[in-house]
Design an enzyme around this catalytic site. Structure first.
Site, mmCIF file in Angstrom:
data_model
loop_
_atom_site.group_PDB
_atom_site.id
_atom_site.type_symbol
_atom_site.label_atom_id
_atom_site.label_comp_id
_atom_site.label_asym_id
_atom_site.label_seq_id
_atom_site.Cartn_x
_atom_site.Cartn_y
_atom_site.Cartn_z
ATOM 1 N N SER A 190 0.812 -1.235 -0.017
ATOM 2 C CA SER A 190 -0.055 0.115 -0.003
ATOM 3 C C SER A 190 0.883 1.155 -0.094
ATOM 4 O O SER A 190 0.697 2.064 -0.729
ATOM 5 C CB SER A 190 -0.873 -0.048 1.359
ATOM 6 O OG SER A 190 -1.634 -0.914 1.213
ATOM 7 N N GLY A 223 -5.500 -4.131 -7.986
ATOM 8 C CA GLY A 223 -6.633 -3.213 -7.555
ATOM 9 C C GLY A 223 -6.379 -2.077 -7.159
ATOM 10 O O GLY A 223 -6.925 -1.045 -7.391
ATOM 11 N N ASP A 274 -6.874 -8.218 4.490
ATOM 12 C CA ASP A 274 -6.199 -9.029 3.727
ATOM 13 C C ASP A 274 -5.774 -10.356 4.352
ATOM 14 O O ASP A 274 -4.817 -11.270 3.955
ATOM 15 C CB ASP A 274 -4.683 -8.368 3.215
ATOM 16 C CG ASP A 274 -5.449 -7.392 2.073
ATOM 17 O OD1 ASP A 274 -6.674 -7.396 1.543
ATOM 18 O OD2 ASP A 274 -4.759 -6.337 1.917
ATOM 19 N N ARG A 293 -2.686 -14.411 -2.083
ATOM 20 C CA ARG A 293 -2.578 -14.692 -0.622
ATOM 21 C C ARG A 293 -3.294 -15.945 -0.682
ATOM 22 O O ARG A 293 -2.845 -16.873 0.429
ATOM 23 C CB ARG A 293 -3.563 -13.564 0.157
ATOM 24 C CG ARG A 293 -2.768 -12.192 0.047
ATOM 25 C CD ARG A 293 -3.191 -11.339 1.125
ATOM 26 N NE ARG A 293 -2.984 -9.709 0.651
ATOM 27 C CZ ARG A 293 -1.779 -9.250 0.763
ATOM 28 N NH1 ARG A 293 -0.750 -9.993 1.158
ATOM 29 N NH2 ARG A 293 -1.649 -8.078 0.346
HETATM 30 C C1 S3P Z 1 -5.628 -1.238 -0.044
HETATM 31 C C2 S3P Z 1 -6.700 -1.433 0.506
HETATM 32 C C3 S3P Z 1 -7.744 -2.773 0.977
HETATM 33 C C4 S3P Z 1 -6.855 -3.859 0.732
HETATM 34 C C5 S3P Z 1 -5.731 -3.782 -0.368
HETATM 35 C C6 S3P Z 1 -4.713 -2.689 -0.160
HETATM 36 C C7 S3P Z 1 -5.067 -0.043 -0.103
HETATM 37 O O1 S3P Z 1 -8.456 -2.784 -0.099
HETATM 38 O O2 S3P Z 1 -7.410 -5.148 0.671
HETATM 39 O O3 S3P Z 1 -4.632 -5.030 -0.345
HETATM 40 O O4 S3P Z 1 -3.713 -0.152 -0.475
HETATM 41 O O5 S3P Z 1 -5.666 0.984 0.016
HETATM 42 P P1 S3P Z 1 -10.051 -1.966 0.201
HETATM 43 O O6 S3P Z 1 -9.835 -0.691 0.318
HETATM 44 O O7 S3P Z 1 -10.946 -2.282 -1.274
HETATM 45 O O8 S3P Z 1 -10.645 -2.834 1.341
#
Ligand code: S3P
Length: 460
Positions: free
Chosen positions: A38, A110, A337, A412
């Site tokens: 992140s 994502g 996660d 994961r």
């Molecule tokens: C993340 C937020 C989370 C997490 C992802 C990383 C981020 O997702 O699951 O692996 O870096 O902001 P969500 O914001 O959709 O919960």
């Protein structure tokens, strides 16, 4: 991007690489896990939007983050890899990115897709996003809706899925937005677009999600305030638009979501005693530590300090027999996660572990509830499945194993089942280990350095 050995374009046609893990002797040693995913994404994005030079150390060089690096580079930021984990970024200033001349391929990432959609929504050009089969199936409406309220236009495939085009605006409207899902990605997309807005952007969260964007924005000089709102633990985040972000130094801590795998392995394998240095301990990310301690673990925390606005510490983990518990659903955002690896630990714990209020897991890199239920049942574990979670019936000892689990392009899921195989009677194999490189490039090497018996030769 310059000087980028080992960086290859995200691939849409992965070749499957099976891998297996076998019951191992005590794990021992001191390791560091790769940089926080992140924080690494945000360092590249905000470094690219700052004026002047940003130096990042400890950057995660996983496929997901490299997708962000390539995208920022394609939009005019100068991104140079200087050494392992050490990257130099010359930013273009807010609003200074230029139209990419090819679609941005986000691979499996994502976070990269959603945050960058926020970034480009605040720029007056059109960009196209695509990704691998997993990412093309993930919901983007949650990001599209607020970005359209701010003035961007998005044309997507059905259900708001990738590929999609974002027609951005140089002057987005400041937005006051209550998050309909507790998602740091949605919050961050709104804040990224809010950087270009001439006024204050406000985001309301009922349950606070990871705040790396807010912390890093402050580190780069933006005016971001976080106030508690209401009595239920909610917060209100405000960002003053069009700040001058100045290049900064960022030391990326180890990713607690990656540390979760050696932590789980050490708890499961009798006689283990391991330490992990320089792990990010942001309180909005440490839900797994709290949960494991509730289950009877006693995770040692030492060397607590701060790195570039984020708390870090050294962790010590020893083998412990765990008790099943009911995980408080309100803890979900702080360990979202970590449920796959927790489900594996729960399979070896004594009694049921209840994990509910986690429907979000169905729209991650895979449907993680379905993937865990299928894999655990195949390994001999009794599991109940619900729309919003699962209950794992732990037997107080590891299950039989002797299965090959389908990983569904999900790093994961892949790593969680390899960890399970370190304690089961029979080996546990995964059909495809390639997704592991998205977040934890040297996972197998690192686990082997602790004494884990893992490798392709374990198959058959
Ligand atoms: C993340 C937020 C989370 C997490 C992802 C990383 C981020 O997702 O699951 O692996 O870096 O902001 P969500 O914001 O959709 O919960």
């Amino acid at each position: 991007m310059k000087n980028e050995p080992g960086i290859t374009p995200a691939s849409d046609t992965p070749s499957f690489r099976p891998l297996a893990a076998r019951r191992s002797g005590p794990l021992a040693g001191t390791i560091r896990v790769p940089g926080d995913k992140s924080i690494s994404h945000r360092a590249l994005m905000l470094g690219g939007l700052a004026v002047g030079e940003t130096h990042v150390t400890g950057l995660l060089e996983g496929e997901d983050v490299l997708a962000t690096a390539r995208a920022m580079d394609a939009m005019g930021a100068s991104i140079v890899r200087e050494a392992d984990g050490a990257w130099r970024i010359n930013g273009v200033g807010i609003g200074g990115l230029t139209e990419p001349d090819a679609p941005l391929d986000m691979g499996n990432a994502g976070t990269a897709a959603r945050l960058l959609m926020g970034v480009v929504a605040g720029h007056p050009f059109t960009s196209f996003f695509t990704g691998d089969a997993s990412l093309r199936g993930r919901p983007m409406k949650r990001v599209i809706a607020p970005l359209e309220m701010m003035g961007a236009r998005v044309v997507s495939r059905s259900e708001g899925r990738l590929p999609l085009a974002v027609c951005g605006t140089g002057t987005p409207m400041p937005l006051d937005y209550a998050l309909p899902v507790p998602s740091a990605q949605v919050k961050s997309a709104v804040l990224m677009c809010g950087l270009s807005a001439p006024g204050t952007t406000t985001v309301h969260e009922d349950r606070p999600s990871r705040d790396h964007t807010e912390r890093m924005l402050r580190h780069f000089g933006a005016d971001v305030a976080v106030e508690s709102a209401g009595s239920g633990g909610g917060v209100r985040i405000t960002l003053e638009g069009q700040p001058e972000l100045s290049g900064a130094s960022i030391d990326v801590p180890g990713d607690i979501s990656s540390a979760a795998f050696p932590i789980a392995a050490a708890l499961m394998v009798p006689g283990s005693d391991i330490s992990i240095d320089h792990v990010g301990m942001n309180p909005l990310r440490t839900g797994l530590i709290a949960t494991l301690n509730d289950m009877g673990a006693n995770i040692g925390i030492s060397d607590e300090r701060e790195a570039s606005g984020e708390p870090v510490a050294k962790l010590n983990v020893r083998h412990t027999s765990l008790q099943g518990i009911e995980v408080p659903p309100e803890r979900a955002p702080a360990m979202i996660d970590e449920y796959p690896v927790l489900a594996v630990l729960a399979a070896c714990a004594e009694g049921p572990t209840v994990m509910r209020g986690i429907a979000e897991l169905r729209v991650k890199e895979s449907d993680r509830i379905a993937a865990m239920v299928a894999g655990l049942r195949a390994a001999g574990v009794e599991v109940q499945e619900f729309d919003d979670g699962l209950v794992v019936e732990g037997q107080g000892r590891p299950p039989v194993g002797g299965v090959t689990v389908t990983t569904h392009l999900d790093h994961r899921i892949a790593m969680s089942f390899l960890i399970l195989g370190l304690a089961t009677d029979e080996p546990v194999a995964i059909d495809d280990s390639t997704p592991i490189a998205t977040s934890f490039p040297r996972f197998v090497e690192l686990m082997r350095s602790l004494g884990a018996d893992m490798g392709p030769e374990q198959l058959g």
